[in-house]
Design an enzyme around this catalytic site. Structure first.
Site: not given
Ligand code: UD1
Length: 420
Positions: A22-23, A115, A120, A305, A397
């Site tokens: 999925k990811n 969420c 996030r 995850d 999902r």
């Molecule tokens: C993706 C995965 C999710 C997984 C996560 C971490 C998908 C669709 N989802 O989520 O399943 O749990 O990676 O492995 O691939 N952050 C910020 N600012 C930003 C972006 C992120 O502060 O602009 C923080 C987030 O709040 C979090 C951390 O960075 O604490 C990691 O987030 P991120 O790696 O971006 O996760 P996702 O891409 O949302």
């Protein structure tokens, strides 16, 4: 709303085929926005988030459809707006921002809300794209980005390795003018898969899978056929299903090379995991399960995850295991539900101490997010008696045909409407 009813205590035995990731599929499908011609994707899982992505691509002027694991995306006049109704159901919708800006010079994407597993934010996505020449306004809950002169290459250092941020900027940089250097990027296998897809379309990318990625922008990306990588989180969840039920499962198409952190911990906890020519064979060893500690980290560390599912393994183990969550705040919502099933877990800040060895008993429980839901299904499979897992739309999902796959290896699990 649907629930799962699970009669636990049955050792699972048999073969499970791992689905496409999925990811990985989400960003790779979104990347079709950046491509000029038709794209065809194989090994795409039939999941709610994938259907949401296909809907979004259609709203954005693509002609996209899923049939038998294959998604075809055809050309059309690109639109620039990702509406609230879709983005609120799937945060990953924000991944259309980078490719839309690169193609159209403008994009309007609803700001994803908080969420269940934490705030996030997307600040890292925006500040990186700003460095590449985009300007953002927040208007009525929408991020409105513009770059009338196109995006230009830049030197970007992320504050933390963000998966979505790295993916968004990688897509944008592929079509930007000149070179982009991305530092402190996420190294997840799904990012490597996205980079490989973009390269197949003509992008010039180096360093994926390391902490620094270099991209030389190209004028256009051409269409291709691409098979999405298998899902390492789904595979990890089934490994634990074998462990907590005392059964033996053979996982076909299991991406074990991308699962070292999880497999190492499962072996340390007493599971036997073997690579065979047919697939990955998993069972609990003769001495049973023992408690081990885990601490979630960006890849190649232990994935957040898999944290909830691993906690269920710890509930079924002798001794205690400390589970530390470092990626997301508020990602222990499964704990209260597991406690209702008889688990002994104490949370202090971002750590949970699991004292195992107490039998889990069936109970009505509620899924609060995707992986918490998967953990409750595992707990239901391990428990004596009947467990009703409510709100399984979260599980839908991310797990393709979960009850069919589990039933085929002996689980007593069925889907019911909540009124039943
Ligand atoms: C993706 C995965 C999710 C997984 C996560 C971490 C998908 C669709 N989802 O989520 O399943 O749990 O990676 O492995 O691939 N952050 C910020 N600012 C930003 C972006 C992120 O502060 O602009 C923080 C987030 O709040 C979090 C951390 O960075 O604490 C990691 O987030 P991120 O790696 O971006 O996760 P996702 O891409 O949302």
């Amino acid at each position: 709303m649907d629930s799962f009813i699970i009669e636990g205590g049955v050792p699972l035995r048999g073969v499970i085929e791992i689905s496409g990731s999925k990811n990985a599929a989400l960003p790779i499908l979104m990347a079709s926005i950046a491509v000029d011609d038709e794209v065809s994707y194989a090994n795409v899982p039939d999941l709610r988030d994938i259907h949401t992505t296909i809907k979004l691509l259609n709203i954005l002027g693509r002609e996209a459809s899923l049939e038998n694991g294959v998604v075809r995306v055809k050309n059309g006049t690109l639109g620039k707006e990702a509406p609230y109704d879709l983005v609120k159901t799937m945060r990953a919708s924000v991944l259309c921002l980078g490719p839309l800006l690169a193609r159209l010079g403008e994009a309007k994407v609803s700001l994803p809300g908080g969420c269940a597993i934490g705030a996030r934010p997307v600040d890292q996505h925006l500040s990186a794209l700003e460095k590449m020449g985009a300007v953002f306004d927040l208007e009525s809950g929408y991020i409105h980005g513009r770059c009338p002169d196109g995006l230009r290459g830049a030197h970007i250092r992320f504050d933390m390795p963000t998966v979505g941020g790295t993916e968004n900027v990688l897509m944008a940089a592929s079509l930007a003018r000149g070179e982009t250097v991305l530092e402190n990027v996420a190294r997840e296998p799904e990012i490597v898969d996205l980079a490989n897809f973009l390269i197949r379309c003509g992008a010039r990318i180096e360093g994926q899978g390391t902490t620094m990625i270099r991209v030389q922008g190209v004028e256009r990306l051409h269409g291709c056929s691409y098979a999405v990588m298998p899902d390492r989180i789904e595979a990890g969840t089934f490994l634990i299903a074998a462990g907590v039920t005392g059964g033996e499962l053979l996982l076909k198409n299991c991406p074990i090379r991308d699962m070292s952190a999880v497999v190492d911990k499962l072996r340390a906890a007493g599971m036997i995991i073997e690579e065979t020519p047919e697939g990955v064979l998993a069972r609990t060893g003769e001495n049973g399960l023992t408690g081990v500690d885990i601490s979630t980290r960006p890849h190649p560390g232990f994935p957040t995850d898999m944290q909830a599912q691993f906690m269920v393994l710890m509930c079924c183990a002798r001794g205690s295991g400390l589970v530390e969550e470092n990626i997301f705040e508020n990602r222990f919502m499964h704990v209260q539900e597991l406690v209702r099933m008889g688990a002994d877990i104490h949370v202090t800040g971002s750590s949970a101490m699991v004292r195992g060895g107490r039998p889990l008993t069936g109970a009505p429980v509620m899924a609060s997010d995707l992986r918490a839901g998967a953990a409750l299904v595992l707990a239901g499979l391990a428990a004596e008696g009947e467990t009703r897992v409510q709100r399984i739309y979260h599980v839908d999902r991310g797990y393709e045909h979960l009850e069919a796959k589990l039933s085929a290896v002996g689980a007593r699990i069925r889907r019911v409407k909540d009124a039943d």
